[in-house]
Design a protein around this motif. Sequence first.
Motif, PDB file in Angstrom:
ATOM      1  N   GLU A  38       0.837  -1.211   0.000  1.00 59.48           N
ATOM      2  CA  GLU A  38       0.000   0.000   0.000  1.00 59.48           C
ATOM      3  C   GLU A  38       0.871   1.260   0.000  1.00 59.48           C
ATOM      4  O   GLU A  38       0.652   2.188  -0.792  1.00 59.48           O
ATOM      5  CB  GLU A  38      -0.902  -0.018   1.232  1.00 59.48           C
ATOM      6  CG  GLU A  38      -1.698   1.243   1.463  1.00 59.48           C
ATOM      7  CD  GLU A  38      -2.347   1.254   2.854  1.00 59.48           C
ATOM      8  OE1 GLU A  38      -2.356   2.333   3.474  1.00 59.48           O
ATOM      9  OE2 GLU A  38      -2.811   0.195   3.304  1.00 59.48           O
ATOM     10  N   LYS A  42       1.609   4.099  -3.122  1.00 64.91           N
ATOM     11  CA  LYS A  42       1.337   5.525  -2.926  1.00 64.91           C
ATOM     12  C   LYS A  42       2.610   6.366  -3.044  1.00 64.91           C
ATOM     13  O   LYS A  42       2.657   7.345  -3.791  1.00 64.91           O
ATOM     14  CB  LYS A  42       0.717   5.724  -1.537  1.00 64.91           C
ATOM     15  CG  LYS A  42       0.389   7.153  -1.183  1.00 64.91           C
ATOM     16  CD  LYS A  42      -0.250   7.218   0.190  1.00 64.91           C
ATOM     17  CE  LYS A  42      -0.543   8.618   0.633  1.00 64.91           C
ATOM     18  NZ  LYS A  42      -1.099   8.661   1.988  1.00 64.91           N
ATOM     19  N   TRP A  43       3.634   6.016  -2.296  1.00 61.97           N
ATOM     20  CA  TRP A  43       4.836   6.844  -2.204  1.00 61.97           C
ATOM     21  C   TRP A  43       5.815   6.649  -3.355  1.00 61.97           C
ATOM     22  O   TRP A  43       6.637   7.517  -3.620  1.00 61.97           O
ATOM     23  CB  TRP A  43       5.565   6.577  -0.893  1.00 61.97           C
ATOM     24  CG  TRP A  43       4.840   7.036   0.327  1.00 61.97           C
ATOM     25  CD1 TRP A  43       3.745   7.851   0.395  1.00 61.97           C
ATOM     26  CD2 TRP A  43       5.161   6.711   1.670  1.00 61.97           C
ATOM     27  NE1 TRP A  43       3.374   8.049   1.697  1.00 61.97           N
ATOM     28  CE2 TRP A  43       4.227   7.363   2.510  1.00 61.97           C
ATOM     29  CE3 TRP A  43       6.146   5.933   2.264  1.00 61.97           C
ATOM     30  CZ2 TRP A  43       4.257   7.262   3.901  1.00 61.97           C
ATOM     31  CZ3 TRP A  43       6.172   5.825   3.647  1.00 61.97           C
ATOM     32  CH2 TRP A  43       5.233   6.482   4.454  1.00 61.97           C
ATOM     33  N   SER A  45       4.996   5.566  -6.631  1.00 70.35           N
ATOM     34  CA  SER A  45       4.398   5.515  -7.963  1.00 70.35           C
ATOM     35  C   SER A  45       5.261   6.350  -8.917  1.00 70.35           C
ATOM     36  O   SER A  45       6.056   7.198  -8.481  1.00 70.35           O
ATOM     37  CB  SER A  45       2.983   6.091  -7.930  1.00 70.35           C
ATOM     38  OG  SER A  45       3.025   7.484  -7.662  1.00 70.35           O
ATOM     39  N   ALA A  48       4.585   9.976  -8.278  1.00 70.62           N
ATOM     40  CA  ALA A  48       5.266  10.510  -7.085  1.00 70.62           C
ATOM     41  C   ALA A  48       6.751  10.710  -7.359  1.00 70.62           C
ATOM     42  O   ALA A  48       7.338  11.716  -6.949  1.00 70.62           O
ATOM     43  CB  ALA A  48       5.058   9.569  -5.894  1.00 70.62           C
ATOM     44  N   SER A 153       0.317   7.990   7.755  1.00 77.79           N
ATOM     45  CA  SER A 153       0.994   6.703   7.557  1.00 77.79           C
ATOM     46  C   SER A 153       0.848   5.738   8.726  1.00 77.79           C
ATOM     47  O   SER A 153       0.832   4.528   8.524  1.00 77.79           O
ATOM     48  CB  SER A 153       2.482   6.923   7.253  1.00 77.79           C
ATOM     49  OG  SER A 153       3.188   7.298   8.426  1.00 77.79           O
TER      50      SER A 153
END
Length: 165
Positions: A38, A42-43, A45, A48, A153
């Motif tokens: 997860e 998110k961080w 990608s 990002a 987080s």
Amino acid sequence: MFFVRTASERDLERVRALLVETWHATYDSFYGVEKVSELTAKWHSIEALRARLQRKNAEFVVADNGREIAGMGFAAMSETLEKTVVLHQLYVLPKYQRHGIGRDMFAELETCFPDAERMRLEVEPQNLHALAFYRAHGFAEVGRTSNCGDDQSGIPALILEKRLS
């Protein structure tokens, strides 16, 4: 031999793969595969990573030997702390750890911010290898957070800092 250079758009897929591999190798035992997947989605990608690549007052480096990328690092001037650079990421593929790649990327990032007086970072308290690395490079604990990386987080972290010369 790996050389440290500034990352480019063409590196982002390989950097993402490096981050996925290193995060699972490092953090699965702390947080579980699902949470790591997860956070990585998110961080780490491509979007990002691209945003980091385009960020002003920042440096995004990779360790490259012409065939593969073995490490990546990203640091940026703090938007809230005066004369402070924040080391957001410094990761080396597990098979290349303890070969000086992290040291070389860190040395490069230290020199990229001539106006900074200190460098700060957050590190997982259970990540003993990272803690030893940072302490060996002059960092000391200055605080703690219960939300490493972002306000949601739920990941605890030690806040370490080092004076820059």
